[in-house]
Each structure stands twice: as C-alpha cells, then as structure tokens.
Design a protein around this motif. Structure first.
Motif, PDB file in Angstrom:
ATOM      1  N   TRP A  47      22.238  15.893  69.999  1.00  0.00           N
ATOM      2  CA  TRP A  47      20.911  16.713  70.644  1.00  0.00           C
ATOM      3  C   TRP A  47      20.240  17.289  69.466  1.00  0.00           C
ATOM      4  O   TRP A  47      19.011  17.384  69.586  1.00  0.00           O
ATOM      5  CB  TRP A  47      21.597  17.557  71.763  1.00  0.00           C
ATOM      6  N   ILE A  48      21.141  18.005  68.503  1.00  0.00           N
ATOM      7  CA  ILE A  48      20.088  18.583  67.442  1.00  0.00           C
ATOM      8  C   ILE A  48      19.359  17.489  66.684  1.00  0.00           C
ATOM      9  O   ILE A  48      18.303  17.906  66.246  1.00  0.00           O
ATOM     10  CB  ILE A  48      21.271  19.163  66.403  1.00  0.00           C
ATOM     11  N   THR A  49      20.011  16.635  66.548  1.00  0.00           N
ATOM     12  CA  THR A  49      19.259  15.167  65.912  1.00  0.00           C
ATOM     13  C   THR A  49      17.807  15.143  66.599  1.00  0.00           C
ATOM     14  O   THR A  49      16.767  14.702  66.046  1.00  0.00           O
ATOM     15  CB  THR A  49      19.926  14.045  65.673  1.00  0.00           C
ATOM     16  N   ARG A  50      17.981  14.910  68.096  1.00  0.00           N
ATOM     17  CA  ARG A  50      16.900  14.758  68.672  1.00  0.00           C
ATOM     18  C   ARG A  50      15.827  15.761  68.691  1.00  0.00           C
ATOM     19  O   ARG A  50      14.485  15.593  68.630  1.00  0.00           O
ATOM     20  CB  ARG A  50      17.291  14.389  70.141  1.00  0.00           C
ATOM     21  N   ILE A  51      16.222  17.301  68.871  1.00  0.00           N
ATOM     22  CA  ILE A  51      15.503  18.215  68.640  1.00  0.00           C
ATOM     23  C   ILE A  51      14.658  18.190  67.265  1.00  0.00           C
ATOM     24  O   ILE A  51      13.412  18.388  67.265  1.00  0.00           O
ATOM     25  CB  ILE A  51      16.256  19.558  68.750  1.00  0.00           C
ATOM     26  N   LEU A  52      15.438  17.738  66.172  1.00  0.00           N
ATOM     27  CA  LEU A  52      14.803  17.916  64.775  1.00  0.00           C
ATOM     28  C   LEU A  52      13.537  16.692  64.938  1.00  0.00           C
ATOM     29  O   LEU A  52      12.657  16.802  64.112  1.00  0.00           O
ATOM     30  CB  LEU A  52      15.900  17.550  63.845  1.00  0.00           C
ATOM     31  N   ARG A  53      14.129  15.591  65.399  1.00  0.00           N
ATOM     32  CA  ARG A  53      13.033  14.304  65.238  1.00  0.00           C
ATOM     33  C   ARG A  53      11.782  14.759  66.089  1.00  0.00           C
ATOM     34  O   ARG A  53      10.868  14.869  65.666  1.00  0.00           O
ATOM     35  CB  ARG A  53      13.836  13.354  65.871  1.00  0.00           C
ATOM     36  N   GLY A  54      12.021  15.603  67.293  1.00  0.00           N
ATOM     37  CA  GLY A  54      10.552  15.861  67.798  1.00  0.00           C
ATOM     38  C   GLY A  54      10.011  17.042  67.242  1.00  0.00           C
ATOM     39  O   GLY A  54       8.910  17.044  67.193  1.00  0.00           O
ATOM     40  N   TRP A 107      28.172  26.842  68.344  1.00  0.00           N
ATOM     41  CA  TRP A 107      26.952  27.958  68.084  1.00  0.00           C
ATOM     42  C   TRP A 107      26.448  27.746  66.559  1.00  0.00           C
ATOM     43  O   TRP A 107      25.180  28.066  66.492  1.00  0.00           O
ATOM     44  CB  TRP A 107      27.319  29.375  68.295  1.00  0.00           C
ATOM     45  N   LYS A 108      27.331  27.444  65.756  1.00  0.00           N
ATOM     46  CA  LYS A 108      26.670  27.458  64.262  1.00  0.00           C
ATOM     47  C   LYS A 108      25.887  26.378  64.104  1.00  0.00           C
ATOM     48  O   LYS A 108      24.790  26.680  63.313  1.00  0.00           O
ATOM     49  CB  LYS A 108      28.162  27.328  63.525  1.00  0.00           C
ATOM     50  N   LEU A 109      26.054  25.374  64.737  1.00  0.00           N
ATOM     51  CA  LEU A 109      25.018  23.932  64.854  1.00  0.00           C
ATOM     52  C   LEU A 109      23.553  24.533  65.511  1.00  0.00           C
ATOM     53  O   LEU A 109      22.865  24.090  64.690  1.00  0.00           O
ATOM     54  CB  LEU A 109      25.727  22.908  65.861  1.00  0.00           C
ATOM     55  N   LEU A 110      23.590  25.381  66.513  1.00  0.00           N
ATOM     56  CA  LEU A 110      22.497  25.699  67.008  1.00  0.00           C
ATOM     57  C   LEU A 110      21.571  26.760  65.802  1.00  0.00           C
ATOM     58  O   LEU A 110      20.410  26.414  65.732  1.00  0.00           O
ATOM     59  CB  LEU A 110      22.669  26.546  68.205  1.00  0.00           C
TER      60      LEU A 110
END
Length: 253
Positions: free
Chosen positions: A136-143, A218-221
């Motif tokens: 999900w983080i990857t998708r968020i960063l891509r967007g 949480w650290k990932l967020l």
C-alpha cells in the motif's frame, strides 16, 4: 583503473543469507564479464549480527569483492555511499541491488541488454512478495510522485537498477543534502523528468526467507509521510536540478 561495471549492495543484519547472495553476484560477474574489470561493492550499514565478519571472510576468496563498513545510517545512506564508491572507481555502469536474497541475479541481463538505450534503467517488481502494508505504501508513493511531479514510475524505489556511471555522477551532484530517506526515488524522478526512458522492466521478486524487515507497521507509515514531505520540498528545486541534468547523455548506437 576504470571499471566496466560495479554492483552496489547495502547490507544490514543479513548474516543468514549474505554469503549466498555475494556468491551469486560474484558468480554472475565471473560468468558474464570474465575478461572485464568489475566489482561488487557491499556496504555494511553497521550490522549488529555477524554480517560484517562474514563479508570480511568472503573478501579472502573473492578478489572482486569490496567491503565498506560504516556506522548505521539507514538503507538510503548506505546506497548513496556505495554509489559514491562506484563513481570514484570510474565505473562505466553501476548496478544496485539488495542483499536480502529477494532478487534473481539472472534478471540482471534484462537491464544490461538495454544499457545502450538509456543511461537510467529500472526493474519493476511485477509480483511483489512483501507485507500488505508495504504494498500500500508503494501505491501511495506512486500516486504521490504522479501528483507532485506529473510523472509515472512503476517502482521508483526498486533496488534493481542500472545507471551509466557518468550520469550517476550528475545525479548525485543534484541529490538533496542531507541525503533523503529514500534517495533512489529522487534519482528516478530526476532521470524521468530529464526525459530519459526508465523502461520499468518486469523482474522476479522472491519471498524473504531469512532475516527480518526493519520497517513495519506504524513506522512504515511514518516513513511514508517523511518521504512525501521530502518529495514535496524537492519539487521546488526540481526544475533547476533537471536543467543541470539535460546536458545530453550520449546513447550508444
């Protein structure tokens, strides 16, 4: 002495697989470039286990292996340190990968075969074996990259990339100081905005069999928010930095 190719590999607490991974990439160098000057540069990022000790032992049987020990500064810091080592060795090409045994050395050729078509070539984890939160983080960063910079990169932070050494030197000169958390994202954005085709070549991504993921939950967020902030600030400087990169990089025919 200049080199044809340097492989840059950060390592942190990978005692269970580091020997296997180093052997795989050294074997690739010996097989594909038997008469050329090549190097595997492993940056031990202050590992707390036996990773550093094992790397020093591996040097005794692998002349092409260079080991750099540093205080723990994070993955991005280790990657940039490795890049600077490769540039200092006057490497014609620099390839970066990780030490966690999640990539297949045989996929290197997919990028190498396109080296004459672009100075900056990325792999793309078509099927990615990571925790759902990381996906999900990857998708968020891509967007985020698409929204902030108006450019689309499939896997901007992928640790499977081939860069022409002369272009990497230019990119490093434009990298923000201090080094951002995920410098590979910034390098990819600058290369793309400078007008180069990054290709985004599908590669194999394996499940992690050893070690532990250092950034979770949480650290990932928190890291995602940090990266977003760094990217937003960098947007203000991007035009000037890209202009500096647009001195034509020769593309061999």
């Amino acid at each position: 002495m200049s080199l044809l190719l340097s492989i840059v590999m950060p390592a942190y607490n990978e005692q269970e697989c580091i020997s296997l991974v180093v052997d795989q990439w050294i074997e690739l160098l010996d097989r594909e470039f038997p008469t050329d000057a090549t190097r595997l540069i492993v940056v031990n990022d202050g590992s707390k286990d036996r990773t550093g000790e094992i790397l020093d032992q591996l040097k005794e049987r692998h002349p092409k292996l260079t080991v750099v020990h540093q205080k723990n500064g994070g993955h991005g810091n280790a990657v940039v340190n490795g890049y600077r080592q490769a540039v200092a060795l006057e490497s014609e090409y620099v390839f970066q990968t990780d030490s966690d045994d999640q990539f297949v050395s045989g996929d290197f050729k997919k990028l190498w075969d396109k080296r004459r078509q672009s100075p900056f070539i990325l792999g793309y984890r078509e099927i990615r074996h990571d925790a759902q939160a990381r996906l999900w983080i990857t998708r968020i960063l891509r967007g985020s990259i698409a929204a902030i910079y108006g450019t689309y990169i499939m896997d901007s932070n992928i640790p499977f990339r081939l860069i022409r050494g002369s272009f990497l030197k230019q990119l490093l000169a434009q990298l923000p100081d201090p080094t951002p958390f995920a410098p590979n994202i910034f390098l990819a954005v600058m290369a793309k905005k400078a007008g180069y085709n990054t290709f985004d070549i599908p590669i194999t991504h394996k499940e992690r069999q050893t070690g532990t993921v250092s950034i979770l939950k949480w650290k990932l967020l928190k890291v995602c928010m940090l990266s977003f902030r760094e990217l937003a600030v960098f947007r203000l400087e991007l035009g000037r930095k890209v202009k500096a990169l647009r001195t034509p990089e020769p593309v061999a025919i």
